[in-house]
Design an enzyme around this catalytic site. Structure first.
Site, PDB file in Angstrom:
ATOM      1  CG  HIS A  17      -0.141  90.117 -75.763  1.00 54.76           C
ATOM      2  ND1 HIS A  17      -0.656  89.291 -76.736  1.00 54.76           N
ATOM      3  CD2 HIS A  17       1.128  89.688 -75.552  1.00 54.76           C
ATOM      4  CE1 HIS A  17       0.265  88.424 -77.112  1.00 54.76           C
ATOM      5  NE2 HIS A  17       1.354  88.622 -76.399  1.00 54.76           N
ATOM      6  NE  ARG A  90       3.382  83.598 -71.013  1.00 54.32           N
ATOM      7  CZ  ARG A  90       3.529  83.143 -72.247  1.00 54.32           C
ATOM      8  NH1 ARG A  90       2.477  83.016 -73.020  1.00 54.32           N
ATOM      9  NH2 ARG A  90       4.708  82.812 -72.717  1.00 54.32           N
ATOM     10  CB  SER A 127      -0.127  84.462 -79.656  1.00 54.49           C
ATOM     11  OG  SER A 127      -0.110  85.741 -79.076  1.00 54.49           O
TER      12      SER A 127
END
Ligand code: PNS
Length: 160
Positions: A17, A90, A127
């Site tokens: 991030h 990504r 995450s």
């Protein structure tokens, strides 16, 4: 004044991030990092904690502010006069859903989406993986900002 929003769950913010936020901050005069308040999904961190961790992680980026939002992202954009959403990509796995949301947000409110490809060295981060690795005692020190690492280690000590 060019403004954009970088939305997400950020539970917690990772170095992936931070890579996207840092690069987006270089493209806009003001970048708002907006944490989704999702009452249906309890996270590891509260929204306030996520915002605090984001503020620490973005402390060196003077044109970045951190906020939270409920409901539709396009409503937040309209209320804050923000014409652009920035999202990190990504891998191709991200693309299909992100494209769908980008097209929908444009249809709903003429809000454009800018995709930033993540740097290859952080392209594998998420995450959820960070939380899983930390929970079972793995080393996440290279994957998250220092403030997040400290918080994860503290939680582990408390047996959370
Ligand atoms: O970090 P995440 O969980 O991938 O972020 C997803 C997020 C918050 C950007 C997305 O779920 C979102 O925009 N939610 C707000 C609700 C909304 O606007 N839904 C319609 C999308 S077309």
């Amino acid at each position: 004044m060019r403004r954009a929003v970088c939305p997400g769950s950020f539970d917690p913010v990772t170095n992936g991030h931070v890579d996207v936020i840092t690069r987006a901050a270089g493209l806009y005069d003001e970048l708002v990092v907006a944490v989704l308040v999702n009452p249906g999904k309890a996270g590891l961190f509260t929204v306030d904690e996520r915002m605090e961790l984001l503020r620490e992680a973005c402390a060196d980026l003077p044109n970045v502010t951190v906020d939270s939002f409920h409901g539709l992202l396009v409503d937040y954009c309209r209320e804050h006069d923000i014409p652009v959403i920035v999202k990190g990509l990504r891998a191709v796995g991200d693309f299909e859903y992100e494209l769908q949301m980008a097209q929908m947000n444009r249809e709903l409110a003429h809000v454009e989406t800018l995709f930033v490809p993540t740097a290859p060295q952080v392209g594998h981060l998420s995450s959820s993986l960070v939380k899983q690795i930390a929970k079972f005692g793995g080393d996440v020190s290279r994957l998250v900002p220092k403030a997040v690492l400290d918080r994860l280690l503290a939680q582990r000590e408390q047996g959370a």
